[in-house]
Scaffold this active site. Structure first.
Site, short mmCIF file in Angstrom:
data_model
loop_
_atom_site.label_atom_id
_atom_site.label_comp_id
_atom_site.label_asym_id
_atom_site.label_seq_id
_atom_site.Cartn_x
_atom_site.Cartn_y
_atom_site.Cartn_z
N SER A 1 0.84 -1.19 0.00
CA SER A 1 0.00 0.00 0.00
C SER A 1 0.88 1.24 0.00
O SER A 1 2.02 1.23 0.48
CB SER A 1 -0.89 0.02 1.24
N TYR B 1 -1.72 -0.44 10.52
CA TYR B 1 -1.79 -0.79 9.10
C TYR B 1 -0.55 -0.32 8.36
O TYR B 1 0.07 -1.08 7.60
CB TYR B 1 -3.05 -0.16 8.50
#
Length: 698
Positions: A576, A589
């Site tokens: 990501s 995350y």
């Protein structure tokens, strides 16, 4: 009352047939499809069927007889109007006036085009005159196991008479072509009133006035042969000389096969990468565990359709079913000489039998590989081809069993087999086949593939020719995803990437289904958006387990297989932008994504010597169609940015340089760039985010 059959499937549905009315072509196609649905009658691509109708000649407006027949390269089980050829029957028969004998066979195939009635016809096959020179309205040419057993038995003609008396004709082996059509015509003229003809070492011709009559005639002839063989087997008792070795239990067979397949795949891929298939059916085990295996297997198959797909003979492994195969180096020491000898034997077969104009020698590796006590492997260019090769060899096993029970099995002489395998017309057919897709011959495993980004990646890989093993934690969602693909494209395994045993079972499924693995895509994920204070240890652990530990274990177990194969490979991590960019409420995350990215760089540095490339795709803002946005993550990000949840897609688009909404398919294109285009790239990252300046890696 309809007749019942014990050895073939009666599939004629009167209602379906009635719905087709008097459309004889439609009825012929219906008959073809239900015949092709029974592998005991004919296998994929094997045999051909036809019908003759009266049509208006578009040039003279006169009634003419037209023959509709399966075209070259088709399959009767899936045959439709696009797969047939329509020819003027009279013109086809008039070719007898210009036929110059056996040396003229190849030229005759070109002349079939001068007989075309339907301009949308598929290319006529070499078997076209076999149908055209017979007078019957509906004709089946099939390769039933029972009939080939009769055709391949010693004293085949005598046995044919014993079974059917004067009601069946018999023609000795001859390569398909115009002259064989003349021989069928002569056989009928010499034996008026027969219901069919047995072709020595080849198959069966049957016919009828209607499509149903033809269908019933075919089934009845096959049933009679099957009953005769069943009686002979009961008389003989032991089949294939009886059992020589005992099979391992089912689960042990599959476990051993899964361990061995990557090694076999690597050896069978010495010239071209191959896809694998494994079977341990009762039919296979009875044959491969028998006393007669070493006598029968080297003889090769009899029917041309069999050896065209299986090669002339299989390779029998010199491994004991009970021995340990965990030591890769030791197992390779045993296997490599066997493969080398097989390749040498094949090249000698080619050199001995070749003609001045023969095509170049083809891949000399075995297609069928036998492991007594365990099962049978096949390797070919794609899953359909390797599965069909396995099915054809099972047909050959059935033929051997029947022929041995009747009298004695005979195979085609090597020169006859070579002349079929390296026929210039067969070579031309191979050259007409579509070019292989970029990812053909490659096997991928995708985690989180039941939906969202993972499903889009699997879709793209399949579209580009790869076989894909879909994994996900939910069985129901996984099976729903599988239904969106065609047969032979994918396999599926329920897999929790946080559990080592679950990952091992997923890879076992990949090996059993396709032979090994070439591409690993870790797409399984979840997202938790919380501040430092609100992030719990449970949140932290699950992010680390799914994203980081999952990637580590997928790579560790997958690389073990890749190294066994010796064919290199690709590992793609779906990370990501958040692993590069610092943002609010994202400590768990973002940290996990950063760990994924650096793990990829570390693995790239370690595995380059094995030609295993490791790269990263960084998505950002994939909201539409992405599973992680279905929960609290979307609400958390909307709160962090001060916008409504429904406005997130446009918010994310407005903040990237291209102002584009990013879809799961865009991430899939990033994966394909690495595995299908950038074959000399490793340790790299592709950002698929519309352009985020603060995420630029350089």
């Amino acid at each position: 009352m309809e007749k019942t059959f014990q050895h073939v499937n009666y599939l004629w549905d009167k209602k379906k047939a009635a719905d087709l009315g008097d459309d004889q072509v439609a009825l012929f196609l219906y008959r073809s499809n239900i015949l092709g649905a029974d592998l005991r009658i004919t296998n994929y691509g094997g045999g051909n069927t036809s019908c003759k109708t009266i049509e208006k000649d578009p040039l003279t407006n006169e009634d003419v007889e037209v023959m509709w027949v399966k075209g070259s390269g088709g399959d009767i089980g899936t045959l439709d109007r696009d797969g047939i050829a329509g020819l003027y029957t009279e013109r086809l028969r008039n070719l007898k006036n210009v036929y110059g004998g056996l040396e003229d066979e190849d030229r005759m195939v070109g002349l079939f085009n001068h007989c075309i009635y339907d301009l949308n016809s598929k290319a006529p096959s070499i078997d076209t005159p076999l149908h055209g020179l017979l007078p019957f309205k509906h004709i089946d040419h099939l390769h039933p196991d029972a009939l080939i057993a009769v055709a391949a038995a010693k004293d085949s003609e005598k046995i044919t008479r014993e079974i059917w008396g004067d009601s069946m004709g018999w023609v000795p082996w001859q390569r398909p072509g115009f002259d064989l059509g003349l021989q069928l015509e002569k056989c009928l003229a010499d034996n008026p009133g027969i219901r069919g003809i047995v072709l020595g070492s080849h198959g069966l011709f049957t016919w009828g006035e209607t499509s149903y009559d033809c269908y019933m005639n075919s089934l009845e002839v096959i049933e009679t042969a099957s009953e005769y063989i069943e009686h002979k087997i009961k008389e003989k008792g032991d089949v294939f000389g009886g059992q020589k070795i005992k099979s391992l239990p089912s689960e042990e067979r599959k476990e051993k096969a899964a361990k061995l397949m990557p090694l076999l795949r690597g050896l069978a891929s010495s010239e071209n990468k191959m896809i694998g298939h494994f079977t341990d059916s009762d039919t296979v085990l009875q044959y491969i565990n028998s006393h007669d295996l070493e006598r029968l297997a080297p003889m090769g198959t009899s029917c041309p359709d069999h050896f065209l797909r299986t090669k002339i003979k299989p390779l029998i492994l010199n491994l004991d079913a009970s021995e340990d195969i965990d030591d890769t180096e030791e197992v390779l020491k045993k296997l490599e000489p066997s493969f080398a000898q097989y390749r040498q034997d094949y090249k000698e077969y080619y050199e001995k039998c070749k003609h001045n104009n023969s095509p170049a020698v083809r891949d000399p590796n075995p297609v069928i590989i036998i492991y007594p006590g365990v099962g049978m492997f096949s390797f070919a260019k794609n899953k359909q081809t390797t599965r069909v090769a396995s099915e054809f060899y099972i047909n050959a096993i059935n033929v051997m069993r029947g022929a041995e029970a009747i009298s004695e099995y005979t195979s085609l002489p090597r020169q006859e087999a070579f002349d079929i395998e390296y026929w210039l017309l067969e070579e031309a057919k191979l050259k007409r086949m579509p070019a292989e897709k970029p990812l053909s011959r490659r096997v991928a495993i995708v985690t989180g593939a039941a939906g969202g980004i993972g499903k889009a990646i699997a879709d793209k890989l399949v579209k580009e020719g790869a076989n894909v093993v879909l994994t996900d934690v939910t069985e129901e969602a996984l099976q729903k995803a599988v239904k969106t693909y065609k047969k032979d494209q994918v396999s599926a395994a329920v897999c929790d990437v946080t559990i080592e045993d679950s990952i091992e079972k997923a890879y076992q499924q990949a090996c059993l289904a396709f032979g090994g693995i070439d591409i690993i895509v870790h797409s399984a994920g979840l997202a938790i958006s919380k501040s430092l204070e609100d992030t719990t240890l449970k949140d932290w652990d699950i992010l680390q387990d799914v994203l980081v530990k999952g990637q580590f274990m997928m790579a560790q177990k997958g690389v073990e297989i890749m190294k066994k194969q010796g064919l290199g490979g690709d590992i793609i991590s779906i990370a990501s932008k958040n692993g590069l960019v610092s943002g609010p409420n994202n400590v768990g995350y973002g940290t996990a994504k950063a760990a994924q990215q650096h793990m990829s760089r570390l693995l790239a540095a370690e595995l380059g010597g094995n030609h295993i490339r490791v790269n990263t795709v960084n998505p950002d803002g994939v909201i539409v169609g992405s599973k992680i946005w279905e929960g609290e993550w979307a609400e958390g990000r909307a709160k962090a940015y001060g916008v409504a949840v429904e406005d997130l897609p446009r918010y994310y688009a407005n903040r990237n340089l291209l102002q584009e909404i990013i879809f799961p398919e865009d991430i899939a294109n990033g994966v394909f760039a690495f595995v299908g285009v950038l074959d000399k790239s490793t340790g790299n990252t592709i950002n698929v985010d519309g352009g985020m300046a603060n995420a630029f890696v350089r």
